[in-house]
Design a protein around this motif. Structure first.
Motif, short mmCIF file in Angstrom:
data_model
loop_
_atom_site.label_atom_id
_atom_site.label_comp_id
_atom_site.label_asym_id
_atom_site.label_seq_id
_atom_site.Cartn_x
_atom_site.Cartn_y
_atom_site.Cartn_z
N SER A 62 -11.38 -7.82 5.63
CA SER A 62 -12.60 -8.56 5.31
C SER A 62 -13.59 -7.76 4.46
CB SER A 62 -13.29 -9.01 6.61
OG SER A 62 -13.90 -7.92 7.28
N VAL A 63 -13.28 -6.48 4.22
CA VAL A 63 -14.22 -5.57 3.55
C VAL A 63 -14.03 -5.57 2.02
CG1 VAL A 63 -14.93 -3.15 3.34
CG2 VAL A 63 -14.38 -4.11 5.60
N LYS A 64 -15.14 -5.69 1.30
CA LYS A 64 -15.10 -5.62 -0.17
C LYS A 64 -14.47 -4.31 -0.64
CE LYS A 64 -19.54 -6.31 -0.71
NZ LYS A 64 -20.91 -6.52 -1.26
N GLY A 65 -13.58 -4.42 -1.62
CA GLY A 65 -12.94 -3.23 -2.15
C GLY A 65 -11.61 -2.92 -1.50
N VAL A 99 -4.98 1.33 5.06
CA VAL A 99 -5.97 0.58 4.28
C VAL A 99 -5.82 0.98 2.82
CG1 VAL A 99 -8.42 0.08 3.95
CG2 VAL A 99 -7.53 0.53 6.25
N ILE A 100 -5.44 0.02 1.98
CA ILE A 100 -5.28 0.25 0.54
C ILE A 100 -6.55 -0.27 -0.13
CG2 ILE A 100 -3.85 -0.22 -1.48
CD1 ILE A 100 -1.54 -0.80 0.53
N TYR A 101 -7.28 0.63 -0.79
CA TYR A 101 -8.61 0.25 -1.26
C TYR A 101 -8.93 0.84 -2.63
CZ TYR A 101 -10.10 4.99 0.13
OH TYR A 101 -10.24 6.36 0.24
N ASN A 102 -9.93 0.23 -3.26
CA ASN A 102 -10.41 0.69 -4.57
C ASN A 102 -11.60 1.63 -4.32
OD1 ASN A 102 -11.61 1.06 -7.07
ND2 ASN A 102 -11.23 -1.05 -7.74
N PRO A 103 -11.42 2.94 -4.56
CA PRO A 103 -12.50 3.89 -4.27
C PRO A 103 -13.71 3.73 -5.18
CG PRO A 103 -10.66 4.99 -5.36
CD PRO A 103 -10.20 3.60 -5.05
N VAL A 106 -15.38 0.72 -2.75
CA VAL A 106 -15.72 1.10 -1.38
C VAL A 106 -15.26 2.54 -1.15
CG1 VAL A 106 -13.57 0.14 -0.40
CG2 VAL A 106 -15.57 0.46 1.07
N SER A 107 -16.14 3.35 -0.59
CA SER A 107 -15.82 4.77 -0.40
C SER A 107 -15.11 5.01 0.93
CB SER A 107 -17.11 5.60 -0.42
OG SER A 107 -17.92 5.26 0.70
N PHE A 108 -14.46 6.17 1.02
CA PHE A 108 -13.86 6.57 2.29
C PHE A 108 -14.93 6.66 3.37
CE2 PHE A 108 -12.65 9.88 5.36
CZ PHE A 108 -11.45 9.34 5.83
N SER A 109 -16.09 7.16 3.01
CA SER A 109 -17.21 7.28 3.95
C SER A 109 -17.58 5.92 4.55
CB SER A 109 -18.42 7.89 3.24
OG SER A 109 -19.52 7.97 4.11
N THR A 110 -17.62 4.89 3.71
CA THR A 110 -17.94 3.55 4.20
C THR A 110 -16.84 3.03 5.11
OG1 THR A 110 -19.30 3.02 2.28
CG2 THR A 110 -18.40 1.16 3.51
N LEU A 111 -15.59 3.33 4.78
CA LEU A 111 -14.47 2.91 5.64
C LEU A 111 -14.58 3.55 7.03
CD1 LEU A 111 -11.45 3.00 3.14
CD2 LEU A 111 -12.78 1.01 3.89
N VAL A 112 -15.08 4.78 7.08
CA VAL A 112 -15.31 5.43 8.37
C VAL A 112 -16.44 4.74 9.13
CG1 VAL A 112 -15.93 7.59 9.53
CG2 VAL A 112 -14.41 7.65 7.55
N ASP A 113 -17.47 4.32 8.41
CA ASP A 113 -18.55 3.55 9.05
C ASP A 113 -18.01 2.24 9.63
OD1 ASP A 113 -20.46 5.45 8.36
OD2 ASP A 113 -21.03 4.42 6.51
N PHE A 206 -17.98 -7.67 14.24
CA PHE A 206 -18.06 -6.78 13.08
C PHE A 206 -18.78 -7.47 11.92
CE2 PHE A 206 -16.16 -5.89 8.92
CZ PHE A 206 -16.67 -4.62 8.72
N LYS A 207 -18.39 -8.71 11.63
CA LYS A 207 -19.00 -9.46 10.52
C LYS A 207 -20.50 -9.62 10.70
CE LYS A 207 -15.07 -12.37 9.11
NZ LYS A 207 -14.62 -13.78 8.97
N ALA A 208 -20.92 -9.85 11.92
CA ALA A 208 -22.35 -10.05 12.19
C ALA A 208 -23.15 -8.77 11.89
CB ALA A 208 -22.55 -10.47 13.64
N LYS A 209 -22.52 -7.61 12.07
CA LYS A 209 -23.22 -6.34 11.88
C LYS A 209 -23.14 -5.82 10.45
CE LYS A 209 -21.53 -3.46 14.84
NZ LYS A 209 -21.13 -2.52 15.92
N PHE A 210 -22.12 -6.24 9.70
CA PHE A 210 -21.87 -5.66 8.38
C PHE A 210 -21.75 -6.71 7.29
CE2 PHE A 210 -20.53 -2.36 11.31
CZ PHE A 210 -20.93 -1.18 10.70
N GLN A 211 -22.66 -7.66 7.28
CA GLN A 211 -22.63 -8.73 6.29
C GLN A 211 -22.57 -8.21 4.85
OE1 GLN A 211 -22.97 -12.37 6.11
NE2 GLN A 211 -21.99 -12.17 8.11
N GLU A 212 -23.27 -7.12 4.60
CA GLU A 212 -23.35 -6.59 3.23
C GLU A 212 -22.02 -6.02 2.74
OE1 GLU A 212 -24.10 -3.11 5.93
OE2 GLU A 212 -24.57 -5.24 5.92
N LEU A 213 -21.09 -5.74 3.65
CA LEU A 213 -19.81 -5.17 3.26
C LEU A 213 -18.70 -6.21 3.09
CD1 LEU A 213 -19.60 -1.98 5.55
CD2 LEU A 213 -20.42 -2.15 3.18
N LEU A 214 -18.99 -7.45 3.43
CA LEU A 214 -17.94 -8.47 3.49
C LEU A 214 -17.61 -9.06 2.12
CD1 LEU A 214 -19.06 -10.50 6.64
CD2 LEU A 214 -17.37 -8.65 6.52
#
Length: 220
Positions: A62-65, A99-103, A106-113, A206-214
């Motif tokens: 559900s995460v952008k990137g 998790v296969i992502y576009n750095p 979305v950063s690795f740091s954000t994925l840890v968050d 999760f979605k309720a807490k991280f709307q900006e990342l969706l």
């Protein structure tokens, strides 16, 4: 007599899990040098274990990137683990996701968050109703920079919560892809009992807490 059988069963199970975690082969995994996965077509890979992989796969997708998430097994010493073997708690592995992502998005740091923000970070050896070493929390690092990011965030969270954080920090070694029927399980089985009772509520929290990342598609 029945009570004694139950007690011995629990002790046997606990012993199996403990043996797996204290096995010299497991210590070799923990002490190994990390393996760094190269970028492929501009995409990076990161690895996390946080309870049932059905839940974790849906959260990261559900995460952008994030381009794709694959369910599998990691962190153990047994080659070619299967779902049945993993569930014994004797392989050393935990249910994990790749998790296969576009750095650049979305950063690795954000994925840890996302990782810490989508679980109970103080629950050891499991998440929610799923208990056992195969459901334990692990974050895998591929280099020293990632390791520092993880440890810094883990320390800050421990201070904020005034509690011990359960996540183990392992050097990445190998990811074993799970059986085909586990892939996109939540998406393909929305009415399955566990999915309705555990996976979807966890995703919605999760979605309720991280709307900006969706992703836009995940906001509905």
């Amino acid at each position: 007599m029945k009570k004694l059988v139950i007690v011995f069963s629990i002790l046997f199970c606990f012993s199996c899990h403990n043996q797996a975690q204290t096995n010299p082969k497991q210590q070799a995994v923990i002490n190994a040098d990390p393996i760094e996965v190269p970028l492929e077509n501009g995409l990076a890979k990161a690895y996390f274990a946080s309870g049932c992989f059905w839940c974790v796969e849906a959260i990261y997708e559900s995460v952008k990137g994030v381009d794709e998430v694959i369910s599998g097994y990691a962190g153990g010493f047994t080659d070619n683990p299967t779902y049945e073997l993993s569930n014994t708690g004797r392989t050393g592995h935990a249910e994990a996701v790749e998790v296969i992502y576009n750095p650049n998005v979305v950063s690795f740091s954000t994925l840890v968050d996302v990782y810490f923000g989508s679980q109970d970070p103080t629950q050891f050896n499991g998440q929610g109703p799923d208990r056992g070493s195969q459901y334990r929390s692990i974050i895998f690092y591929q280099n020293e920079a990632q390791k520092k990011t993880i440890l810094d965030k883990k320390m800050a969270l421990a201070k904020t919560l005034d509690a011990k954080i359960a996540a183990e920090v392992y050097p990445f070694q190998k990811f074993w892809i799970a059986e085909g029927y586990h892939q996109d399980f939540e998406k393909r089985n929305p009415n399955q009992r566990y999915v309705r009772a555990v996976s979807i509520p966890r995703l919605n929290r999760f979605k309720a807490k991280f709307q900006e990342l969706l992703k836009e598609s995940a906001k509905h």
